[in-house]
Design a protein around this motif. Structure first.
Motif, mmCIF file in Angstrom:
data_model
loop_
_atom_site.group_PDB
_atom_site.id
_atom_site.type_symbol
_atom_site.label_atom_id
_atom_site.label_comp_id
_atom_site.label_asym_id
_atom_site.label_seq_id
_atom_site.Cartn_x
_atom_site.Cartn_y
_atom_site.Cartn_z
ATOM 1 N N ALA A 99 1.078 -1.399 0.020
ATOM 2 C CA ALA A 99 -0.004 0.121 0.012
ATOM 3 C C ALA A 99 0.950 1.094 -0.018
ATOM 4 C CB ALA A 99 -0.652 0.056 1.262
ATOM 5 N N GLN A 100 2.147 1.172 0.838
ATOM 6 C CA GLN A 100 2.906 2.457 0.966
ATOM 7 C C GLN A 100 3.633 2.707 -0.546
ATOM 8 O OE1 GLN A 100 3.570 4.602 3.504
ATOM 9 N NE2 GLN A 100 4.233 5.577 1.575
ATOM 10 N N ASN A 101 3.980 1.630 -1.368
ATOM 11 C CA ASN A 101 4.196 1.592 -2.532
ATOM 12 C C ASN A 101 3.343 2.362 -3.537
ATOM 13 O OD1 ASN A 101 6.125 -1.550 -3.015
ATOM 14 N ND2 ASN A 101 6.745 0.508 -2.195
ATOM 15 N N GLU B 43 -1.404 -1.120 5.579
ATOM 16 C CA GLU B 43 0.004 -1.632 5.341
ATOM 17 C C GLU B 43 0.088 -2.212 4.257
ATOM 18 O OE1 GLU B 43 2.845 -0.732 7.037
ATOM 19 O OE2 GLU B 43 1.676 0.753 7.891
ATOM 20 N N GLN B 44 -1.068 -3.221 3.774
ATOM 21 C CA GLN B 44 -1.221 -4.228 2.623
ATOM 22 C C GLN B 44 -2.307 -3.757 1.949
ATOM 23 O OE1 GLN B 44 1.340 -5.889 1.894
ATOM 24 N NE2 GLN B 44 2.648 -5.471 3.753
ATOM 25 N N HIS C 51 1.818 9.985 -4.768
ATOM 26 C CA HIS C 51 2.315 11.305 -4.623
ATOM 27 C C HIS C 51 3.194 11.968 -5.494
ATOM 28 C CE1 HIS C 51 0.585 12.173 -0.812
ATOM 29 N NE2 HIS C 51 0.844 10.827 -0.293
ATOM 30 N N ALA C 52 4.067 10.957 -6.358
ATOM 31 C CA ALA C 52 5.198 11.297 -7.092
ATOM 32 C C ALA C 52 4.646 12.115 -8.491
ATOM 33 C CB ALA C 52 6.034 10.211 -7.523
ATOM 34 N N VAL C 53 3.265 11.939 -8.778
ATOM 35 C CA VAL C 53 2.755 12.118 -9.896
ATOM 36 C C VAL C 53 1.827 13.434 -9.397
ATOM 37 C CG1 VAL C 53 2.997 10.407 -11.156
ATOM 38 C CG2 VAL C 53 0.976 10.686 -9.998
ATOM 39 N N CYS D 228 11.150 5.458 -8.114
ATOM 40 C CA CYS D 228 11.149 3.834 -7.546
ATOM 41 C C CYS D 228 12.528 3.764 -6.696
ATOM 42 C CB CYS D 228 11.331 2.847 -8.712
ATOM 43 S SG CYS D 228 9.367 2.915 -9.397
ATOM 44 N N THR D 229 13.651 4.110 -7.072
ATOM 45 C CA THR D 229 14.795 3.970 -6.285
ATOM 46 C C THR D 229 14.919 4.489 -4.964
ATOM 47 O OG1 THR D 229 16.408 3.795 -8.338
ATOM 48 C CG2 THR D 229 17.352 4.398 -6.281
ATOM 49 N N LYS D 230 14.193 5.807 -4.869
ATOM 50 C CA LYS D 230 14.043 6.594 -3.673
ATOM 51 C C LYS D 230 13.290 5.806 -2.506
ATOM 52 C CE LYS D 230 12.208 11.056 -1.824
ATOM 53 N NZ LYS D 230 11.764 12.155 -2.195
#
Length: 396
Positions: free
Chosen positions: A263-265, A287-288, A271-273, A318-320
């Protein structure tokens, strides 16, 4: 760095230096396994009788030297022997008598007719690791069936898995000779395990590697799923692999695998977009995520936002946030990919008859005994005189 008559440049040696392998196999499975052993330093002698089908092909500079042959027969010496002729059959037996490992994929009836089955030769070389690979177990009612990669994919359940994952009407094979290559890797580790036993005890043995059994066991690791229990507690098939949205995502400049597992992913992707509203979706609040109920829909939603960033920008995101990511490598561009270049995975070498060729690199590394490409793929029978002279020397 040393240069030999093949034109290859590499350090000599490898962890299997001093091991003699006889490659009595054709097409891909057995030859690929023998090549890997050669990459690791073994002296591999390829007996060609009759000419291997892998030498057929229209893309070549020299007839009999197409790409597939170049990619599964390096680090070998080739000898032409017609095993149906008694003199050549006896020469083959001489070579086998001095070998550590034999790899063959003829059907058992043909081997018996030639006197090359395990029972016929084990007295002449009781320390031989005899690896026999074919489509189906030799003691089964399918033993005499012709088997190719496509049929093994079908018989092992892989075609069913692919159909379920792709949600397609007509079952289709994976566009790779997947079964051959998985079986080849199984031949390698099985032969090496038997070689350890040989070194400890002086004893050889017969090792059978049926392709269908090998690939079925490989597929069932995750896809046996609920049928791991008896009676079953659920369906077959690994849910994460069978998700309809389990595919590359569109980016601003192409495609990439952006694979949010938690879920965090998902929240970090949204948020990134600049979509905090999506990050507040109740389905990604915990969490999931609930994979059976929500994963497919969330991946469809992800498709709508990934075009906001380029593939390189997604790599940074994705690295961050430790989100699984990979660019979609197009094979036409593989030689120029920075990762491929950095790992020497497609270096150019000069073949003595084929000119400049790309050599697929050895993917594993050893700190003390590195493997090497010492010989590029040979012409059919290129080393016949050399090997026959060695046999003559051994007799005297």
């Amino acid at each position: 760095m040393a240069t030999d008559e093949s034109g290859a440049t590499a350090p000599a040696g490898g962890p299997l230096t001093g091991v003699r392998v006889i490659d009595l196999a054709t097409v891909v499975m057995g030859p690929y396994a023998a090549q890997i052993l050669g990459d690791l330093g073994a002296d591999v002698i390829k007996i060609e009788s009759p000419r291997d089908n892998v030498r057929n092909g229209t893309t070549h500079r020299t007839p009999g030297m197409p790409p597939l042959h170049l990619n599964v027969n390096r680090n070998k010496r080739s000898i032409n022997l017609n095993l149906k002729e008694e003199a050549d059959r006896l020469r083959a037996l001489e070579l086998i008598a001095d070998a550590d490992i034999l790899i063959c994929n003829m059907r058992i009836d043909a081997l018996r007719r030639l006197g090359l089955d395990h029972d016929s030769i084990r007295e002449a070389n009781p320390r031989l690791v005899y690896v026999h690979a074919q489509g189906f177990r030799p003691d089964s009612d399918r033993a005499r069936l012709a088997a190719y990669d496509e049929t093994v994919q079908a018989a092992s359940g892989l075609v069913d898995i692919a159909q379920r994952a792709g949600d397609i009407g007509v079952p289709a094979v994976l566009p790779s000779i997947f079964a051959d290559k998985v079986a080849a890797l199984t031949i390698v580790y099985s032969a090496l395990a038997a070689l350890v036993h040989q070194r400890l005890t002086g004893e050889g043995q017969l090792v059978e590697v049926p392709m269908t059994d090998t690939l079925l066991a490989f597929n069932l690791v995750e896809h046996l799923a609920g049928h791991s229990f008896d009676p079953p507690l659920g369906a077959t098939g690994f849910p994460n692999s069978l998700l309809k949205g389990h595919r590359a995502r569109p980016t601003k400049d192409g495609y990439a695998m952006v694979v949010p597992y938690s879920a965090q992913n998902f929240r970090d992707c949204f948020h990134a977009v600049g979509r905090p509203d999506l990050a507040e979706d109740p389905r990604v609040a915990g969490e999931q995520i609930d994979v059976p109920a929500d994963a497919a829909d969330l991946l469809e939603l992800l498709d709508t936002v990934t075009p906001a960033l380029t593939s390189d920008q997604w790599a940074e995101v994705c690295t961050k946030h430790s989100i699984p990511f990979a660019p979609v490598l197009r094979l036409d561009e593989a030689a120029e990919d920075s990762y491929v270049r950095g790992g020497h995975l497609l270096d150019v070498a000069e073949h003595p008859t084929e000119g400049s060729v790309r050599v697929i690199g050895i993917p594993m590394s050893f700190s003390a005994t590195p493997g090497s490409v010492r010989r590029l793929a040979p012409l059919a029978g290129q080393h016949t005189e050399e090997i026959l002279a060695e046999l003559e020397g051994n007799r005297s």
